[in-house]
Design a protein around this motif. Structure first.
Motif: not given
Lengths: 276, 448
Positions: A108-112, B58, B188, B192, B243, B246-249, B252, B301
């Motif tokens: 859940w720490d995935f960057p989305v 990832l 992605t 994920f 990382r 940012t929190d956006r792929l 990133l 972060r």
């Protein structure tokens, strides 16, 4: 073609010749056996799902509830058996199948963001090599709204509570717009608001004519939430409408000593025998 | 290495600082063709590695990449032995073959034994590398033409970069960019949640293969410049540094590519200015500096940001405790002795006690009076009221909803209503009243 073993040679392997499996059934499992490291987890399972029902799979820990779902979906290899959806193999039916995996199965720490995850349910409608268009984002947003998570659309998913994460997974499955849903423990460890949201979604899906198969761990809420139940413990102990199948006798057969002890204790308390 | 200008004699042991003019020349790519080739090549390599490294990270494949790069060595030596001469394409082909073989070995070990991934990677990495070293020493002793600089593949030698190598790096960087642009969605979903992707009908194996192929290509291309020991760091460090930001792929990916490219560029420029510094190591060190900066200074972060946030929260909770204490006493003034007694009860150190007082005073909750006592301001009294009410409600919530409550309870919120619904708060209030608990009023909503 599936090679026929000599012992099963009396069973034809196409649905047309098998009267007990209807091609109307969204899910027919025939003689499915699944094993991990030579140890069978599911043994010779036969099951036909009734269309347009909410169906719970219950059984003790390690009974193979999740494995049942995963092997139906081809995520876990079958040692033997056949699974069909509306009389078709999985490959041809998968555009009509939706899936909610266990929440713990991903990082859940995935960057989305929450919306990004729900948009994943749209990917197969979008197809290869194309970005998520505004139209599909809109659909994803509507699905988030259905589970009461619209205000959290742009949150990074690690900043959501467990129940909210579960609802995001549910919204993603809704975005898949499937006819048959598999949900792996959606009620595990969620808050009251999430439980209500999930139930609302299940009922809405049923209203739209869909079939939902849910791995469930809370016996008490089965009669309230579900139409049918599969009692599973390595094999199908019983399956069918809750009213007919969800009996004390069947539960004993499924849970064995553990439930017996519990219910005996309860009965003892009821008869006021304790302390005598 | 810079021809001409820099210190070049072997007896010259100390590094001389290059002249400003030389620095500017190198940075702006005017320090000669060879230097430019090295700079361009390593920059492109860093870019491609940063980009592809994101997906390796990832997909939890970062360490497997290390095994891959070490497993290239036996392939290099074998290719040299079979061919008997040094031909770069053949050597790299050999490197690719044994590298991929190493990765396949890990997969086999994982599938057919009960070994865990770290152990499997450790075994494959060391055995393949050992085989490569044996091959290398055999070549050194027996090959008629000598080892032909094969050991450059271990530590890397960017200075030997040729124009065609730069073209190769460019092609790889371009391929990585095109793949990322067109397949971001596919990468992605597989990274994920591969089980979901499979059920959704995506060929997870194929997508994985594509990602791994890009990793292999970048690794093999990086062997010459950075060396097989260090090339993995170009794949790992830029993504993990990115990382933090940012929190956006999509962002990133861009940031990781930029950090990779900057590391490649800076590293090769520095090594051009100080000729005896190996480019590969300097590139990796530069990436390490980027990582350290990101880790400490990233706005949300980063370690510093997190520490400050945590400290602020601690201060707020401690201050709330003190205000609640005053509220429960029914006083607006707390004497020095009461204050110190309270601090002792909560095991606060002297500094901490002073900090709590300071932070409360700064927020306008208290004023200091003579002899170390404090007076609550109106804002402080209101805050104490509210904290007391919140705590009572949270207690009741835990009592009423013991099974599901803990994940929701947040003692530090301004108002319990921010977390729980209005209805629920009313319910809790009536439950408290039934138990005869007096709930402090909350008349001032919104004000602090």
């Amino acid at each position: 073609m599936i090679p026929q073993s000599p012992s099963k040679s009396s069973l034809p392997n196409t649905l047309e010749h098998r009267p007990e499996h209807s091609s109307q059934s969204p899910l027919s499992v025939h003689a499915m056996t699944v094993a991990y490291h030579k140890k069978p987890v599911l043994w010779d399972v036969d099951y036909d799902a009734t269309p347009n029902k909410l169906i719970a799979i219950v059984g003790p820990n390690g009974a193979g509830k999740s494995t049942f779902i995963k092997s139906c979906l081809g995520l876990v290899p079958k040692a033997a058996g056949l699974v069909e959806f509306w009389g078709m193999p999985y490959r041809r039916a998968r555009s009509r199948i939706g899936y909610v995996p266990q929440r713990e199965s991903v990082d859940w720490d995935f960057p989305v963001s929450a919306l990004d995850v729900v948009a994943m349910g749209r990917y197969r409608h979008i197809g290869w090599c194309r970005p998520v268009s505004r139209k599909h984002k809109q659909v994803a947003l509507e699905c988030l709204d259905l589970v009461g998570m619209k205000p959290f659309a742009s949150r990074q998913i690690s900043q959501l509570s467990g129940g909210q994460q579960q609802r995001v997974f549910l919204a993603r499955a809704l975005a898949q717009q499937a006819d048959l849903y598999f949900m792996d423990e959606p009620f595990a460890g969620v808050d009251a608001a999430t439980e209500r949201a999930i139930i609302e979604v299940l009922r809405r899906l049923k209203g739209e004519g869909k079939t939902v198969i849910v791995v469930h761990h809370d016996l008490q809420s089965v009669p309230e939430y579900f139409d049918e139940v599969i009692l599973l413990n390595m094999r199908v102990v019983a399956a069918g409408p809750v009213r007919e199948v969800f009996t004390k006798e069947n539960l004993h057969k499924t849970y064995g000593g553990r439930l017996t002890l519990l219910s005996e204790a309860a009965e003892a308390v009821a008869r006021n025998e304790i302390g005598v | 290495m810079t021809p001409g200008t820099g210190p070049s004699s072997i007896q010259d042991v100390t590094d001389e600082w290059p002249a400003i003019a030389e620095i500017i020349e190198t940075i702006t790519l005017r320090a000669g063709h060879n230097t430019n080739m090295v700079i361009a090549g390593t920059t492109l390599l860093g870019l491609a590695a940063g980009l592809i490294g994101v997906f390796a990270l990832l997909r939890n494949r970062s360490l497997m990449t290390d095994a891959l790069s070490h497993a290239t060595l036996p392939g290099i030596t074998l290719a040299f032995l079979i061919l008997g001469a040094k031909s770069l394409p053949v050597l790299l082909l050999g490197a690719t073959i044994t590298g991929v073989l190493g990765v396949l070995c890990i997969q086999l070990l994982l599938r057919h034994t009960r070994l865990r991934e770290d152990a499997s990677i450790g075994i494959v990495l060391s055995v393949f590398f050992g085989a490569g070293i044996v091959g290398l020493s055999y070549i050194q002793v027996n090959a008629p033409s000598g080892s032909g600089g094969l050991n450059h593949f271990i530590y890397g030698q960017a200075a030997t970069m040729q124009p065609r190598d730069v073209v190769l790096m460019g092609a790889i960087a371009l391929a990585a960019m095109i793949a990322t642009i067109f397949l971001l969605k596919e990468f992605t979903i597989v990274c994920f949640n591969d089980a979901f992707a499979r059920v959704d009908g995506w060929p997870v194996g194929l997508i994985d293969l594509l990602m791994m192929a890009l990793v292999v290509v970048v690794t093999v291309a990086g062997l010459q410049a950075v060396g097989l020991i260090l090339v993995v760091s170009l794949l790992i460090i830029p993504p993990v540094a990115a990382r933090f930001w940012t929190d956006r792929l999509p962002r990133l990916v861009i940031i990781a590519a930029l950090i990779g490219a900057c590391s490649g560029y800076t590293g090769s420029v520095v090594s051009a200015l100080f000729p005896r510094k190996p480019a590969g190591a300097v590139i990796v060190l530069t990436a390490g500096v980027f990582f350290a900066i990101s880790m400490f200074f990233a706005p949300r972060r980063g370690v510093i940001a997190i520490t400050i946030r945590r400290q602020k929260l601690r201060m707020k909770i401690a201050g709330d405790h003190l205000l609640e204490f005053a509220h429960d006493l029914g006083e607006t003034m707390i004497s020095r002795d009461q204050y110190l007694g309270f601090a002792k009860l909560h095991a606060w150190s002297k500094t901490y006690t002073a900090m709590v007082g300071f932070s409360l005073a700064r927020d306008g909750m208290i004023e200091r009076v003579n002899q170390g006592g404090i007076t609550l301001t109106d804002a402080g009294v209101r805050r104490g009221n509210r904290v007391s009410r919140n705590h009572a409600l949270w207690e009741q919530y835990l009592v009423s909803y013991a099974d599901i409550a803990p994940s929701h309870v947040d003692w530090s919120v301004d108002l319990v209503e921010h977390v729980l619904s209005e209805d629920l708060v009313l319910e809790l209030e009536s439950a408290l009243r039934k138990r005869g608990v007096v709930i402090p009023e909350h008349t001032i909503v919104g004000g602090r």
